[in-house]
Motif scaffolding. Structure first.
Motif, PDB file in Angstrom:
ATOM      1  N   ALA A 198      50.894  38.692  -2.338  1.00  0.00           N
ATOM      2  CA  ALA A 198      50.777  40.113  -2.639  1.00  0.00           C
ATOM      3  C   ALA A 198      49.363  40.620  -2.370  1.00  0.00           C
ATOM      4  O   ALA A 198      49.178  41.756  -1.895  1.00  0.00           O
ATOM      5  CB  ALA A 198      51.155  40.368  -4.096  1.00  0.00           C
ATOM      6  N   VAL A 199      48.359  39.782  -2.657  1.00  0.00           N
ATOM      7  CA  VAL A 199      46.974  40.177  -2.394  1.00  0.00           C
ATOM      8  C   VAL A 199      46.670  40.123  -0.905  1.00  0.00           C
ATOM      9  O   VAL A 199      46.090  41.060  -0.336  1.00  0.00           O
ATOM     10  CB  VAL A 199      46.012  39.257  -3.173  1.00  0.00           C
ATOM     11  CG1 VAL A 199      44.559  39.538  -2.794  1.00  0.00           C
ATOM     12  CG2 VAL A 199      46.209  39.424  -4.671  1.00  0.00           C
ATOM     13  N   ARG A 200      47.080  39.049  -0.241  1.00  0.00           N
ATOM     14  CA  ARG A 200      46.750  38.848   1.169  1.00  0.00           C
ATOM     15  C   ARG A 200      47.476  39.834   2.091  1.00  0.00           C
ATOM     16  O   ARG A 200      46.980  40.131   3.183  1.00  0.00           O
ATOM     17  CB  ARG A 200      47.099  37.419   1.580  1.00  0.00           C
ATOM     18  CG  ARG A 200      46.223  36.334   0.944  1.00  0.00           C
ATOM     19  CD  ARG A 200      44.873  36.252   1.633  1.00  0.00           C
ATOM     20  NE  ARG A 200      44.040  35.194   1.091  1.00  0.00           N
ATOM     21  CZ  ARG A 200      44.042  33.931   1.536  1.00  0.00           C
ATOM     22  NH1 ARG A 200      44.873  33.571   2.508  1.00  0.00           N
ATOM     23  NH2 ARG A 200      43.213  33.046   1.005  1.00  0.00           N
ATOM     24  N   LEU A 201      48.645  40.318   1.682  1.00  0.00           N
ATOM     25  CA  LEU A 201      49.389  41.248   2.539  1.00  0.00           C
ATOM     26  C   LEU A 201      48.602  42.528   2.819  1.00  0.00           C
ATOM     27  O   LEU A 201      48.819  43.194   3.837  1.00  0.00           O
ATOM     28  CB  LEU A 201      50.729  41.609   1.890  1.00  0.00           C
ATOM     29  CG  LEU A 201      51.851  40.582   2.019  1.00  0.00           C
ATOM     30  CD1 LEU A 201      53.046  40.982   1.163  1.00  0.00           C
ATOM     31  CD2 LEU A 201      52.282  40.411   3.474  1.00  0.00           C
ATOM     32  N   GLU A 202      47.683  42.850   1.916  1.00  0.00           N
ATOM     33  CA  GLU A 202      46.897  44.068   2.099  1.00  0.00           C
ATOM     34  C   GLU A 202      45.912  43.956   3.245  1.00  0.00           C
ATOM     35  O   GLU A 202      45.346  44.961   3.677  1.00  0.00           O
ATOM     36  CB  GLU A 202      46.158  44.389   0.793  1.00  0.00           C
ATOM     37  CG  GLU A 202      47.093  44.645  -0.388  1.00  0.00           C
ATOM     38  CD  GLU A 202      46.343  44.771  -1.698  1.00  0.00           C
ATOM     39  OE1 GLU A 202      45.096  44.638  -1.672  1.00  0.00           O
ATOM     40  OE2 GLU A 202      46.992  45.007  -2.736  1.00  0.00           O
ATOM     41  N   THR A 203      45.710  42.738   3.755  1.00  0.00           N
ATOM     42  CA  THR A 203      44.702  42.523   4.803  1.00  0.00           C
ATOM     43  C   THR A 203      45.318  42.304   6.178  1.00  0.00           C
ATOM     44  O   THR A 203      44.581  42.135   7.147  1.00  0.00           O
ATOM     45  CB  THR A 203      43.840  41.300   4.458  1.00  0.00           C
ATOM     46  OG1 THR A 203      44.654  40.109   4.462  1.00  0.00           O
ATOM     47  CG2 THR A 203      43.207  41.463   3.080  1.00  0.00           C
ATOM     48  N   ILE A 204      46.657  42.273   6.275  1.00  0.00           N
ATOM     49  CA  ILE A 204      47.289  42.007   7.569  1.00  0.00           C
ATOM     50  C   ILE A 204      47.783  43.305   8.191  1.00  0.00           C
ATOM     51  O   ILE A 204      47.935  44.320   7.490  1.00  0.00           O
ATOM     52  CB  ILE A 204      48.450  40.998   7.428  1.00  0.00           C
ATOM     53  CG1 ILE A 204      49.623  41.617   6.658  1.00  0.00           C
ATOM     54  CG2 ILE A 204      47.977  39.725   6.737  1.00  0.00           C
ATOM     55  CD1 ILE A 204      50.843  40.715   6.606  1.00  0.00           C
ATOM     56  N   PRO A 205      48.044  43.325   9.502  1.00  0.00           N
ATOM     57  CA  PRO A 205      48.498  44.554  10.160  1.00  0.00           C
ATOM     58  C   PRO A 205      49.802  45.086   9.553  1.00  0.00           C
ATOM     59  O   PRO A 205      50.656  44.319   9.113  1.00  0.00           O
ATOM     60  CB  PRO A 205      48.700  44.127  11.612  1.00  0.00           C
ATOM     61  CG  PRO A 205      47.815  42.935  11.782  1.00  0.00           C
ATOM     62  CD  PRO A 205      47.813  42.234  10.455  1.00  0.00           C
ATOM     63  N   GLU A 206      49.949  46.393   9.572  1.00  0.00           N
ATOM     64  CA  GLU A 206      51.118  47.042   8.983  1.00  0.00           C
ATOM     65  C   GLU A 206      52.412  46.592   9.661  1.00  0.00           C
ATOM     66  O   GLU A 206      53.435  46.376   8.996  1.00  0.00           O
ATOM     67  CB  GLU A 206      50.974  48.555   9.091  1.00  0.00           C
ATOM     68  CG  GLU A 206      52.114  49.358   8.486  1.00  0.00           C
ATOM     69  CD  GLU A 206      52.138  49.268   6.976  1.00  0.00           C
ATOM     70  OE1 GLU A 206      53.218  49.506   6.400  1.00  0.00           O
ATOM     71  OE2 GLU A 206      51.098  48.957   6.365  1.00  0.00           O
ATOM     72  N   SER A 207      52.372  46.431  10.989  1.00  0.00           N
ATOM     73  CA  SER A 207      53.584  46.031  11.712  1.00  0.00           C
ATOM     74  C   SER A 207      54.027  44.620  11.321  1.00  0.00           C
ATOM     75  O   SER A 207      55.213  44.343  11.182  1.00  0.00           O
ATOM     76  CB  SER A 207      53.344  46.108  13.220  1.00  0.00           C
ATOM     77  OG  SER A 207      52.256  45.270  13.587  1.00  0.00           O
TER      78      SER A 207
END
Length: 528
Positions: A198-207
């Protein structure tokens, strides 16, 4: 000390299954082991609910390995509610199965196979509800898959084997999607711990986040039998023995719903990465409701009819999740508890009907009200409940969902509200059609060649002692368990106030995403 209770809900069923397996030559001992195990698990689940409701999530790091590197088991209010309801249902259905085994000589539920497999099913459910990472959630699903396939094919008939093959193929497809999604999540974030993801998802591309979101939703949607991935369920569940069908109908699809709640609130919240799929969830919920209930309305077999209503009412839960509001989630939690208990109870009642009438087809059943008045009541009350008649919990749960929808507003939501009302009315029609034909219709008015042995006896010998005939056909333990389950469904209405309050606190806790992440993930791991 409190956290030490968490692994017990997994360890106890696993140890019970092992003991039941090695005591296969002692059927009575197997019954004692499986019953005792589930009684203790139920007690532990209730204790966990009381603890987490008062003090917040209980978290344990298996092997003392800290998150996110080690396995983390986590129980919050949602997990605890699911553990309590599932353990109560598992215990009730087990006692029902024991009663059936005593009456039938275990022809339908071979003791040596049934008890260890049933406890493995309980272990799989517990793993899924307490898993703090995606891989162990997958492990829980796979334990459920193996155990449910064995239970589904008990008896080895051709029909059950074919249904089991369909079930296993669809489940394996879901597992492939889930496993692939886990691999992609790990590749994108470097972790499978859900709080860390949940924390790391904020740092990856939206697509990339959107692709992961869709793949996980697809995997969980198959487990939950969402339209159009629900085709397998009505062909699989009705073929199993009555206790197996009851526990499958009550619990297995709710594991998928539980996973979707975690997906949409912890990993991909409304404003977070991965795209906003709430509108898609609303449409999926509507289609699941409508297609499922239209299928139910044209069924002649009661088990298939209830299987279609099972699919249909999953749509209500998805509707509540798609609203992305605290009231919507609270109503969804209450509705999940309602649906698990009511749907299970209806299948248990139909199992009793089958024993008395030799069939579950409304073309063959009639005069059941006179032949088995107790069974008539045991079917009638949960049928009204599922149909949403006030003041039952079905009405209260649906009203909560509709009020949550009205609070959110928007034309899409109002369309789904209209579909939800229509679905409730058609549900009531389908179940009252069963009541009218199977119970209310006079004994002689059945299709030619379709009279059951009891119906024929009533027609040919009106003076027959119906009470004694029914008693001989329906063991007291089976009737007693079904009666207790009906009482529980009524209790959901009598104690609706405290239950709704608990559901609201559960929804509030789910919405406090940062607090849940902090409970599982140390700050140093989060920053790493």
């Amino acid at each position: 000390m409190t956290d030490a209770l968490v692994p017990l809900v997994v360890l106890l069923p696993l140890l019970g299954a092992a003991l039941a397996l090695v005591t296969g030559r002692f059927p009575r001992l197997q019954v004692v082991i499986s019953t005792g195990t589930l009684v203790v698990v139920t007690g532990v689940a209730i204790a966990l609910l009381l603890v987490v409701d008062a003090g917040g999530p209980a978290v344990i790091e298996v092997g003392a390995w800290p998150a996110p590197w080690g396995i983390v088991l986590m129980v919050d209010r949602l997990s605890a509610i699911m553990l309590v309801v599932s353990s109560v249902v598992l215990l009730a259905v087990l006692l029902y199965a024991v009663g059936q085994g005593i009456a039938d000589g275990d022809g339908e539920t071979p003791v040596t196979i049934f008890h260890p497999t049933y406890l493995m099913l309980a272990a799989g459910l517990s793993v899924a509800f307490v898993a703090g990472d995606l891989f162990n959630l997958y492990v829980g699903f796979e334990i459920l898959l193996g155990a449910s396939y064995v239970l589904l094919t008990i008896g080895g008939t051709g029909v059950r084997i074919r249904a089991g093959v369909t079930y296993i193929v669809v489940s394996l497809v879901s597992s492939v999607f889930f496993l692939a999604a886990i691999g992609l999540v790990y590749g994108a974030t470097g972790t499978v711990n859900m709080a860390h993801v949940a924390v790391r998802l904020e740092t990856i591309p939206e697509s990339t986040a959107l692709m992961l979101h869709v793949m996980l939703l697809l995997a969980f949607g198959i487990k939950a039998a969402l339209f159009p991935m629900s085709f397998w369920l009505p062909d699989s569940y009705p073929t199993a023995p009555a206790p197996v069908t009851a526990v499958f109908a009550g619990l297995l699809t709710k594991v998928g719903v539980y996973a979707i709640i975690r997906l949409e609130t912890l990993l991909f919240p409304d404003e977070g990465p991965g795209g906003d799929l709430t509108t898609a969830l609303l449409w999926i919920g509507l289609l699941t409701m409508i297609i499922g209930i239209l299928g139910a309305a044209v069924q002649a077999d009661i088990k298939r009819l209830l299987s279609f209503t099972l699919v249909s009412h999953i749509g209500y839960m998805v509707f509540g999740i798609g609203l992305s509001s605290q009231l919507g989630l609270a109503a969804t939690v209450y509705y999940i508890v309602h649906h698990i208990t009511v749907q299970t109870t209806l299948f248990l009642a139909v199992g009793l009907m089958e024993r008395v009438g030799d069939s579950t087809s409304i073309s063959r059943l009639s005069g059941m009200l006179k032949a088995a008045p107790v069974i008539a009541v045991l079917f009638f009350i949960p049928a009204l409940n599922l149909g949403g008649i006030p003041p039952f919990s079905g009405f209260l749960g649906k009203t909560g969902l509709l009020l949550a929808g009205a609070e959110v507003g928007g034309w899409v939501v109002w369309v789904v509200i209209g579909g939800a009302v229509a679905t409730s009315l058609i549900t009531l029609y389908a179940l009252m059609r069963v009541w009218n034909l199977a119970f209310w219709r006079p004994s002689g008015e059945v299709e030619e060649g379709y009279r059951s042995h009891l119906t024929a006896a009533l027609v040919e010998s009106p003076e027959i002692d119906v009470a004694s005939t029914t008693a001989s056909e329906t063991p007291r333990l089976m009737v007693g368990v079904t009666t207790v389950m009906v009482a529980i469904t009524v209790a959901l209405t009598l104690f609706a106030g405290p239950l709704f309050a608990l559901s609201d606190r559960t929804a509030q806790g789910i919405g406090q995403r940062e607090l849940l992440i902090s409970a599982v993930l140390p700050q140093e791991a989060r920053d790493g």
